[in-house]
Design an enzyme around this catalytic site. Structure first.
Site, PDB file in Angstrom:
ATOM      1  N   MET A 166       5.414   2.582   1.928  1.00  0.00           N
ATOM      2  CA  MET A 166       6.009   2.529   2.583  1.00  0.00           C
ATOM      3  C   MET A 166       6.482   3.739   3.229  1.00  0.00           C
ATOM      4  O   MET A 166       6.824   4.923   3.014  1.00  0.00           O
ATOM      5  CB  MET A 166       7.113   1.660   1.595  1.00  0.00           C
ATOM      6  CG  MET A 166       8.511   1.748   2.279  1.00  0.00           C
ATOM      7  SD  MET A 166       8.916   0.423   3.392  1.00  0.00           S
ATOM      8  CE  MET A 166      10.200   0.881   4.507  1.00  0.00           C
ATOM      9  N   GLU A 167       7.539   3.043   4.634  1.00  0.00           N
ATOM     10  CA  GLU A 167       7.598   4.764   5.239  1.00  0.00           C
ATOM     11  C   GLU A 167       8.699   5.924   5.613  1.00  0.00           C
ATOM     12  O   GLU A 167       9.163   5.922   6.088  1.00  0.00           O
ATOM     13  CB  GLU A 167       7.113   4.524   6.908  1.00  0.00           C
ATOM     14  CG  GLU A 167       7.554   3.060   6.948  1.00  0.00           C
ATOM     15  CD  GLU A 167       8.156   1.898   6.932  1.00  0.00           C
ATOM     16  OE1 GLU A 167       6.694   1.539   6.047  1.00  0.00           O
ATOM     17  OE2 GLU A 167       8.036   0.750   8.194  1.00  0.00           O
ATOM     18  N   HIS A 224       4.689   6.017  11.657  1.00  0.00           N
ATOM     19  CA  HIS A 224       5.894   5.646  11.279  1.00  0.00           C
ATOM     20  C   HIS A 224       6.857   6.066  11.334  1.00  0.00           C
ATOM     21  O   HIS A 224       8.120   5.623  12.443  1.00  0.00           O
ATOM     22  CB  HIS A 224       6.201   4.898   9.923  1.00  0.00           C
ATOM     23  CG  HIS A 224       5.202   2.854   9.994  1.00  0.00           C
ATOM     24  ND1 HIS A 224       5.246   2.068  10.559  1.00  0.00           N
ATOM     25  CD2 HIS A 224       4.603   2.826   8.712  1.00  0.00           C
ATOM     26  CE1 HIS A 224       4.706   0.798  10.047  1.00  0.00           C
ATOM     27  NE2 HIS A 224       4.108   1.525   9.612  1.00  0.00           N
ATOM     28  N   GLY A 250       0.818  -1.097  -0.105  1.00  0.00           N
ATOM     29  CA  GLY A 250      -0.043  -0.251   0.199  1.00  0.00           C
ATOM     30  C   GLY A 250       0.986   0.890  -0.020  1.00  0.00           C
ATOM     31  O   GLY A 250       0.878   2.587  -0.237  1.00  0.00           O
ATOM     32  N   GLU A 303       1.067   5.955   7.436  1.00  0.00           N
ATOM     33  CA  GLU A 303       3.095   6.472   6.990  1.00  0.00           C
ATOM     34  C   GLU A 303       3.699   7.641   7.974  1.00  0.00           C
ATOM     35  O   GLU A 303       4.832   6.950   8.226  1.00  0.00           O
ATOM     36  CB  GLU A 303       3.052   6.627   5.827  1.00  0.00           C
ATOM     37  CG  GLU A 303       2.387   5.231   5.000  1.00  0.00           C
ATOM     38  CD  GLU A 303       2.796   3.884   5.781  1.00  0.00           C
ATOM     39  OE1 GLU A 303       4.049   3.537   5.597  1.00  0.00           O
ATOM     40  OE2 GLU A 303       2.017   3.037   5.106  1.00  0.00           O
ATOM     41  N   GLU A 314       3.942  -2.276  12.597  1.00  0.00           N
ATOM     42  CA  GLU A 314       2.503  -2.133  11.859  1.00  0.00           C
ATOM     43  C   GLU A 314       1.418  -2.021  12.993  1.00  0.00           C
ATOM     44  O   GLU A 314       0.621  -1.347  12.343  1.00  0.00           O
ATOM     45  CB  GLU A 314       3.189  -3.443  10.817  1.00  0.00           C
ATOM     46  CG  GLU A 314       4.260  -3.547   9.679  1.00  0.00           C
ATOM     47  CD  GLU A 314       4.086  -2.255   8.619  1.00  0.00           C
ATOM     48  OE1 GLU A 314       2.959  -1.425   8.897  1.00  0.00           O
ATOM     49  OE2 GLU A 314       5.688  -1.879   8.448  1.00  0.00           O
TER      50      GLU A 314
HETATM   51 ZN   LIG Z   1       3.565  -0.143   7.856  1.00  0.00          ZN
END
Ligand SMILES: [Zn+2]
Length: 835
Positions: free
Chosen positions: A264-265, A300, A262, A297, A319
């Site tokens: 990426m942080e 994160h 979906g 995100e 997560e």
């Molecule tokens: Zn994540």
């Protein structure tokens, strides 16, 4: 090659990571990339300065070829590079390693991914280092706890924009200099480069950016206001909750093509899959999904990026925490205050079903011996279950202690690494400081919470036994646990109103007395993590109660109960259809329609006594909803989508496609046109010429994916061979097109064309390791699995494959799960046989 063929690269072992961490301390990376030279490869010159205790180790490197490698000025023999590792003999004290290599652009969403936009032929690049792809971009010590600052120098075509983890400037056309970054783990180093369309803003001293392909610039512009607004709201809230300012400079959100996950942080430069920039109308639920992803995100940036797990076995914590905070902050500070309802429809079953699979694992510390095995457990358990358990922990601790512990964790390990144990220690100490503990006055001890909820796999089953007047709690087979559940229960008499009460279930049997016909829905608001299913009396009562249930969240909880019961053969397909007919007419949540109707079409209809009649009933429910919902509402849109994918009347689909008799409020955009074409393909009511013409008329990335789905869906041998040539790699296509071909080819009722591919799947899937790797390897194994072949024989063949020695672990994991799904569906058929 055979099934036993070896991955070209070695996966890092935890023991190796520990040894390298003890030996080295990394001072800095300086990375020079030339992206302008050609389309297939790029030059990558990396200088790593580090100190060592002296002795042998290795650097990770996955190049196309090496020009030169120098350690402390002396040339190294490049032929010693083997399976992604180059041995190094380090000096005690300061060392300098310079690796001059040529790397391949990849096209599988990992490493430095390069793709061509079919809409205009322009090229786009982005970096995805997670979780072990960084060495295919630059030489590095690739493990999460060897953090260092990075300085990037990039040469790119003159019309490209280059964005990375730190602010950058372009001193002359085609040359980009990025400032030195904060200390970063290798797995979140990125670079986004190409003729991207850029929109900028600023908030609270933080420069904000959004980017997407030039061909979807208009769609990005249309959404920029919504995206910036929620980003600002979330920044304010995270600053308030976490008490530490965002430290990575600007915050860029790049929507990139063919992204596997979906999002990426990556610190300072988050990458998202670009279908999240909407080119057609979408439901409110789809917007909530995007909003929670944005917030996830952002969470994160603190939890994961400022403090990073020491090893992959704690990746779940990243997560689970981001998932919990993402939902919570979205619900509390953005326009999407119904984010938890969305979560109930979109995420709960993902986690619950994963937790019931034979492949289930504890949320925490999956004993990940190496990076590859950690990736296998990156699933609904890490996200949905972990989030649910952190939500319970928050309810137990209270916000004051929860955030005091979290802030302490950030402060203690700022720009470093930590473990789950470190965080739980911070929470226990915060509880002591706040004077909270147990009733007996002893300090808070989270060890039994941790062992029951985080270190024991599987959900308890909680069911009402009306005759025995008890609620029964059964721990998962093979995973003994003694969990205390605090939950709400919704009950109602026929014709009455719902009443909500509290219940604690902390023993195998909890007394619970209820009148014979009263409906009882356990845990409708997801207070705990358990498998809850309605008993038969409740199922009957729900048929009358659903139409008068005006609480959206309660209805979502009821549907989760029903779906869990169906998965476990505890409710008949006919009852599910009755409940849909009772519930959908009163629904006001487009998520309810969006998630329950396609589920019913794909899972319930094939097991109904008369599948075609069942499909007809669902179609009728959908069509009625299209007429009843407000014209132009997203509720109406979700119903129309369901009407299209349940349609069997080609004439009706044709008249919609031609723009005749389209329901008032429905706008036939690209998405809906392709939905109709795919359904016509399933029915065999279109042909390759029409599909090709539709693609040519609007050759966007989205069109290519849907064209692929439609081509594979046609009910003839040529269509299935077309799809298969992609699966086995005879024809190489990008990941989304590959996935669509797999999902398109297996259609109920097309067995005469797909039967031969059941055996071919089991024969061919092991060899797909020769044509792809990583995410795409596992995803293709899943998408091409013969899901419509509902026979004991197919299950037996699947088990033979699972037992095959040397089968790639990621393929095995997907086959295990999908085989379990087939077994569950066969169990439903046995429980409710078709007469
Ligand atoms: Zn994540």
């Amino acid at each position: 090659m055979t099934a036993a063929s070896q991955s070209p690269f070695q996966s890092l072992q935890h023991t190796e990571a520990r040894a390298r961490f003890d030996l080295l301390s990394i001072a800095s990376y300086d990375v020079r990339l030339d992206l302008a030279a050609d389309d297939a490869t790029f030059r990558s010159v990396t200088t790593i300065r580090f100190t060592s205790r002296g002795g042998a180790t290795f650097v990770d490197l996955k190049p196309a070829r090496v020009n030169e490698i120098r350690l402390n000025g002396g040339a190294l023999d490049v032929d010693l590079l083997e399976r992604g590792r180059l041995p190094l003999d380090t000096l005690e004290g300061d060392n300098e390693l310079v690796v001059d290599a040529v790397m391949r652009f990849r096209n599988d969403g990992e490493g430095l991914h390069r793709s061509v936009d079919p809409a205009d032929g322009r090229h786009y690049v982005y970096g995805m280092s997670f979780m072990d792809a960084a060495p295919s971009i630059f030489a590095c010590f690739d493990q999460p706890d060897l953090k260092a600052p990075y300085t990037f120098h990039v040469t790119a075509p003159v019309d490209w924009l280059v964005v990375g983890n730190a602010p950058g400037t372009s001193p002359e056309p085609g040359v980009w200099e990025l400032e030195q970054s904060q200390p970063l783990s290798t797995y979140f180093v990125t670079l986004v480069a190409g003729p991207y369309h850029l929109v900028t803003d600023e908030h609270d001293g933080i420069p904000l950016g959004l980017s997407a392909r030039a061909s979807i610039a208009r769609d990005l512009d249309a959404d920029a206001d919504e995206l910036f607004t929620m980003t600002k709201q979330c920044f304010d809230e995270f600053h308030r909750l976490f008490g530490i300012r965002y430290p990575f400079g600007g915050y860029h959100q790049a929507f990139v093509p063919e992204f596997n996950a979906g999002a990426m942080e990556n610190p300072g430069c988050v990458t998202f899959r670009d279908p999240l920039i909407f080119s057609s109308r979408v439901t409110r639920g789809v917007r909530i999904q995007r909003a929670t992803t944005v917030a996830h995100e952002m969470a994160h940036q603190w939890f994961g990026n400022i403090v990073t797990p020491k090893w992959w076995d704690d990746l779940w914590l990243n997560e689970s925490f981001a998932e919990y905070m993402g939902n919570r902050v979205t619900a509390e500070v953005t326009e999407y205050d119904d984010a938890w309802t969305h979560n109930a429809y979109a995420r709960r079953q993902w986690g619950l079903v994963a937790d019931q699979r034979p492949s289930t694992h504890p949320v925490a510390g999956n004993g990940a011996a190496d990076a590859t095995s950690a990736l296998q457990d990156f699933d609904g358990i890490s996200y949905a279950k972990g989030s649910s358990i952190l939500k319970q922990l928050n309810a137990t601790l209270g916000d004051d202690v929860f955030f005091a512990g979290t802030i302490d964790h950030f402060n203690r390990h700022r720009f470093g690494n930590a473990t789950m144990h470190d965080l739980f220690t911070s929470w226990e100490e915060a509880a002591a400081r706040h004077g909270s503990g147990t009733a007996a006055g002893s300090p808070l001890d989270l060890s039994s919470f941790t062992s029951n909820w985080l270190r024991t796999a599987g959900p308890d089953t909680i069911v009402l036994d009306r005759a025995a007047r008890v609620v029964r709690r059964t721990p998962p087979a093979g995973h003994p646990a003694d969990r205390s559940h605090t939950l709400r229960v919704a009950t109602a008499e026929l014709g009455g109103k719902w009443e909500v009460g509290a219940l604690t279930v902390d023993s195998p049997e909890t007394a619970y007395d209820v009148a014979d016909h009263r409906a009882v829905v356990l845990d409708p608001f997801e207070d705990t993590w358990a498998l809850v299913q309605p008993d038969p009396a409740t199922v009957s009562a729900l048929k009358a109660l659903l139409p008068v249930t005006d609480d959206t969240r309660l209805r979502a909880g009821i549907w989760n109960n029903v779906r869990s019961a169906f998965h476990n053969a505890a409710i008949a397909p006919a009852d599910v259809l009755d409940l849909l007919e009772a519930g959908i007419p009163v629904e006001d949540s487009d998520d309810a329609v969006f998630y329950t109707m396609p589920w019913a079409v794909s899972k319930v209809v094939p097991l109904a006594a008369d599948p075609s009649a069942a499909l007809g009933r669902i179609h009728a429910v959908a069509l009625d909803k299209v007429g009843d919902a407000a014209a132009g509402s997203t509720l109406q849109l979700s119903a129309f989508q369901a009407a299209v994918s349940s349609a069997t009347d080609a004439g009706q689909l044709r008249s919609w496609l031609a723009g005749r008799v389209v329901p008032d409020g429905i706008e036939l955009d690209l998405d809906l046109r392709w939905r109709i074409l795919v359904q016509l393909a399933v029915l065999g009511e279109t042909d390759r010429a029409e599909l090709g013409a539709a693609l040519e008329a609007e050759p966007t990335a989205r069109s290519r994916v849907e064209h692929s789905r439609a081509m594979a869906s046609l009910p003839d041998a040529e269509a299935k061979a077309w799809a298969w040539s992609r699966f086995v790699g005879e024809v190489d296509v990008p990941n989304y097109e590959l996935s669509a071909a797999g999902l398109g080819m297996w259609r109920p009722g097309q067995e005469q064309h797909t039967d031969e591919y059941v055996d071919r799947y089991f024969a061919d899937v092991p060899r797909t390791v020769d044509v792809r790797s990583g995410w795409v390897l596992a995803d293709a194994a899943q998408d091409f699995f013969p899901t419509t072949s509902l026979t004991e024989e197919t299950v037996a063949k699947a088990h033979a494959l699972i037992d095959l020695e040397g089968l790639d672990r990621s393929i095995r994991r997907r086959v295990v799960d999908l085989t379990d799904e087939l077994e569950h569906r066969l169990a439903i058929r046995r429980a409710f046989p078709v007469r």
